[in-house]
Design a protein around this motif. Structure first.
Motif, PDB file in Angstrom:
ATOM      1  N   ALA A   1       0.829  -1.208   0.000  1.00 15.52           N
ATOM      2  CA  ALA A   1       0.000   0.000   0.000  1.00 15.52           C
ATOM      3  C   ALA A   1       0.860   1.253   0.000  1.00 15.52           C
ATOM      4  O   ALA A   1       0.554   2.238  -0.701  1.00 15.52           O
ATOM      5  CB  ALA A   1      -0.922  -0.018   1.216  1.00 15.52           C
ATOM      6  N   CYS A   2       1.944   1.243   0.770  1.00 15.42           N
ATOM      7  CA  CYS A   2       2.842   2.406   0.778  1.00 15.42           C
ATOM      8  C   CYS A   2       3.551   2.558  -0.569  1.00 15.42           C
ATOM      9  O   CYS A   2       3.855   3.684  -1.000  1.00 15.42           O
ATOM     10  CB  CYS A   2       3.857   2.274   1.904  1.00 15.42           C
TER      11      CYS A   2
ATOM     12  N   VAL B   1      -8.414   3.176  -1.874  1.00 16.49           N
ATOM     13  CA  VAL B   1      -9.115   1.942  -1.504  1.00 16.49           C
ATOM     14  C   VAL B   1      -8.131   0.901  -0.992  1.00 16.49           C
ATOM     15  O   VAL B   1      -8.387   0.210   0.012  1.00 16.49           O
ATOM     16  CB  VAL B   1      -9.914   1.408  -2.720  1.00 16.49           C
ATOM     17  N   VAL B   2      -6.996   0.764  -1.675  1.00 18.10           N
ATOM     18  CA  VAL B   2      -5.980  -0.197  -1.231  1.00 18.10           C
ATOM     19  C   VAL B   2      -5.501   0.160   0.177  1.00 18.10           C
ATOM     20  O   VAL B   2      -5.366  -0.719   1.047  1.00 18.10           O
ATOM     21  CB  VAL B   2      -4.809  -0.228  -2.224  1.00 18.10           C
ATOM     22  N   MET B   3      -5.262   1.424   0.426  1.00 16.53           N
ATOM     23  CA  MET B   3      -4.784   1.851   1.739  1.00 16.53           C
ATOM     24  C   MET B   3      -5.865   1.670   2.804  1.00 16.53           C
ATOM     25  O   MET B   3      -5.554   1.349   3.960  1.00 16.53           O
ATOM     26  CB  MET B   3      -4.325   3.312   1.689  1.00 16.53           C
ATOM     27  N   MET B   4      -7.132   1.829   2.436  1.00 17.91           N
ATOM     28  CA  MET B   4      -8.204   1.613   3.399  1.00 17.91           C
ATOM     29  C   MET B   4      -8.311   0.143   3.786  1.00 17.91           C
ATOM     30  O   MET B   4      -8.606  -0.193   4.935  1.00 17.91           O
ATOM     31  CB  MET B   4      -9.539   2.103   2.823  1.00 17.91           C
ATOM     32  N   VAL B   5      -8.066  -0.750   2.811  1.00 18.48           N
ATOM     33  CA  VAL B   5      -8.078  -2.187   3.122  1.00 18.48           C
ATOM     34  C   VAL B   5      -6.986  -2.506   4.147  1.00 18.48           C
ATOM     35  O   VAL B   5      -7.211  -3.230   5.123  1.00 18.48           O
ATOM     36  CB  VAL B   5      -7.907  -3.010   1.839  1.00 18.48           C
TER      37      VAL B   5
ATOM     38  N   THR C   1       3.822   5.703  -5.562  1.00 23.91           N
ATOM     39  CA  THR C   1       3.622   5.889  -7.005  1.00 23.91           C
ATOM     40  C   THR C   1       2.617   6.995  -7.294  1.00 23.91           C
ATOM     41  O   THR C   1       2.722   7.679  -8.311  1.00 23.91           O
ATOM     42  CB  THR C   1       3.147   4.575  -7.647  1.00 23.91           C
ATOM     43  N   ALA C   2       1.654   7.177  -6.411  1.00 27.39           N
ATOM     44  CA  ALA C   2       0.660   8.231  -6.613  1.00 27.39           C
ATOM     45  C   ALA C   2       1.222   9.599  -6.264  1.00 27.39           C
ATOM     46  O   ALA C   2       0.848  10.597  -6.894  1.00 27.39           O
ATOM     47  CB  ALA C   2      -0.582   7.953  -5.772  1.00 27.39           C
TER      48      ALA C   2
ATOM     49  N   GLY D   1      -2.631   3.862   7.210  1.00 27.06           N
ATOM     50  CA  GLY D   1      -3.791   3.879   8.083  1.00 27.06           C
ATOM     51  C   GLY D   1      -4.911   4.735   7.533  1.00 27.06           C
ATOM     52  O   GLY D   1      -4.919   5.115   6.350  1.00 27.06           O
ATOM     53  N   TRP D   2      -5.865   5.035   8.404  1.00 27.80           N
ATOM     54  CA  TRP D   2      -7.061   5.729   7.951  1.00 27.80           C
ATOM     55  C   TRP D   2      -6.762   7.166   7.533  1.00 27.80           C
ATOM     56  O   TRP D   2      -7.309   7.635   6.512  1.00 27.80           O
ATOM     57  CB  TRP D   2      -8.122   5.718   9.051  1.00 27.80           C
ATOM     58  N   ILE D   3      -5.919   7.857   8.244  1.00 29.84           N
ATOM     59  CA  ILE D   3      -5.643   9.250   7.881  1.00 29.84           C
ATOM     60  C   ILE D   3      -4.950   9.327   6.524  1.00 29.84           C
ATOM     61  O   ILE D   3      -5.316  10.145   5.651  1.00 29.84           O
ATOM     62  CB  ILE D   3      -4.786   9.916   8.979  1.00 29.84           C
ATOM     63  N   SER D   4      -3.941   8.486   6.318  1.00 32.30           N
ATOM     64  CA  SER D   4      -3.232   8.490   5.033  1.00 32.30           C
ATOM     65  C   SER D   4      -4.159   8.061   3.895  1.00 32.30           C
ATOM     66  O   SER D   4      -4.091   8.614   2.782  1.00 32.30           O
ATOM     67  CB  SER D   4      -2.032   7.555   5.106  1.00 32.30           C
ATOM     68  N   ALA D   5      -5.031   7.089   4.157  1.00 30.86           N
ATOM     69  CA  ALA D   5      -5.945   6.626   3.105  1.00 30.86           C
ATOM     70  C   ALA D   5      -6.951   7.694   2.739  1.00 30.86           C
ATOM     71  O   ALA D   5      -7.272   7.893   1.550  1.00 30.86           O
ATOM     72  CB  ALA D   5      -6.654   5.360   3.558  1.00 30.86           C
ATOM     73  N   ILE D   6      -7.480   8.412   3.728  1.00 27.69           N
ATOM     74  CA  ILE D   6      -8.480   9.440   3.441  1.00 27.69           C
ATOM     75  C   ILE D   6      -7.842  10.641   2.734  1.00 27.69           C
ATOM     76  O   ILE D   6      -8.480  11.298   1.886  1.00 27.69           O
ATOM     77  CB  ILE D   6      -9.174   9.867   4.749  1.00 27.69           C
ATOM     78  N   SER D   7      -6.569  10.898   3.036  1.00 24.68           N
ATOM     79  CA  SER D   7      -5.903  12.068   2.448  1.00 24.68           C
ATOM     80  C   SER D   7      -5.664  11.917   0.951  1.00 24.68           C
ATOM     81  O   SER D   7      -5.444  12.923   0.263  1.00 24.68           O
ATOM     82  CB  SER D   7      -4.568  12.323   3.154  1.00 24.68           C
TER      83      SER D   7
END
Length: 330
Positions: free
Chosen positions: A167-168, A260-264, A173-174, A244-250
């Motif tokens: 995920a990281c 989505v991958v980071m939220m999983v 890459t993003a 985690g959730w903060i990084s995924a939402i950001s």
């Protein structure tokens, strides 16, 4: 037939028993036999004679009190050093006996085919298994379920750390500015995977296997830190290497697929944190039922330290050095 003519029922002839010749001879001899009786024969009187030694003939000596002699400091130091050397020899003998018993147990395990089986590596692999692990053989039946759940939790945590690396990587890459997260995720995977197994799973495994209070206390201390780390990883503070959730939402607006991958992965971290808290309470309840206590842990620690050969050698060397220094000063 004349013997049968006498009347057997006729008057018997008067017979005087004192008319016996042996009786009349003694009674009419005129000699007093009581005067002739001597209780101490003349032949025995010679053996009873002896000389009496007067008490004044024995030489007497006055009682003399010997003055006490104080030992010299050199003698005291030498005696102390000899005592320490004797204790050191005794400790070394006990350590050798413990080593011999341990070697016998290891040889017995080898002869019975009880070899290390974890991690399960191929026989052609250059690195051999480091531990022996068998829940059905080593863990009591009442603790097997909770111990297996702890093992499954460790496996889930390792899988989550691996997914966190992926995920990281997607996050990197993003957005190239988050390369720190990717590097730290690799570090956390390499560091936490073996450390979590050695620092909290093996202690709880040994605690259930041997009912060891000190292993229980070590597990509680380390696993509480593990719960805190897992909660922080599930939160997902940016630049900390956690998806985690903060990084995924950001990253939702910039790249939905990466989000989505980071939220999983964040959900996996949350499950790990929740299961860690639940299992911590379950282990604590099992610990309360085993009768373990802090005093028992202190006793196990003191026994383990005193029977440790390295500690014994260090203590004996320090005592011998102290005794030699005292002898040189005196």
């Amino acid at each position: 037939m004349s013997g049968f003519d006498s009347n057997p029922f006729g008057n018997p002839v008067d017979v005087n028993p004192f008319q016996d010749p042996s009786v009349t001879e003694v009674t009419h001899s005129g000699v007093d036999h009581m005067d002739q009786y001597t209780p101490f024969p003349a032949s025995d009187t010679g053996n009873l004679t002896g000389s009496t030694i007067p008490a004044s003939a024995v030489p007497s000596q006055p009682a003399v009190l010997q003055p006490s002699v104080e030992p010299s400091p050199q003698a005291t130091a030498a005696a102390a050093q000899a005592n320490l050397l004797r204790q050191q020899e005794e400790l070394e003998r006990k350590a050798a006996e413990l080593d011999r018993r341990e070697q016998e147990l290891q040889n017995r395990d080898r002869t019975t085919g009880k070899e290390n089986n974890w991690p399960p590596l191929p026989r052609s692999f250059p690195i051999k298994p480091c531990f022996y692990q068998d829940f059905s053989e080593e863990i009591p039946p009442e603790h097997q379920r909770i111990c297996k759940m702890m093992y499954y939790l460790w496996m889930l945590y390792c899988v989550t750390l691996f997914l966190n690396v992926l995920a990281c990587l997607a996050f990197f890459t993003a957005d190239a500015g988050y390369g720190v997260d990717f590097g730290l995720s690799i570090l956390w995977f390499i560091l936490f995977t073996p450390c979590s197994f050695l620092c909290w799973f093996r202690p709880v495994y040994k605690a259930f296997r041997t009912d060891s209070s000190i292993n229980f206390f070590f597990f509680f201390f380390i696993f509480f830190a593990q719960v805190v780390v897992t909660v922080i990883q599930s939160v997902g503070i940016p630049k900390w290497g956690n998806s985690g959730w903060i990084s995924a939402i950001s990253v939702v607006r910039s790249n939905l697929a990466v989000s989505v991958v980071m939220m999983v992965v964040a959900a996996f971290f949350t499950v790990c944190a929740t299961m860690s808290i639940v299992l911590l309470k379950m282990v604590h309840s099992h610990y309360r039922r085993t009768g373990a206590s802090f005093e028992k842990a202190q006793q196990e620690f003191s026994q383990g330290v005193l029977t440790n050969r390295t500690f014994q050698s260090a203590a004996a060397s320090a005592a011998a050095s102290a005794a030699q220094g005292a002898a040189q000063r005196n």
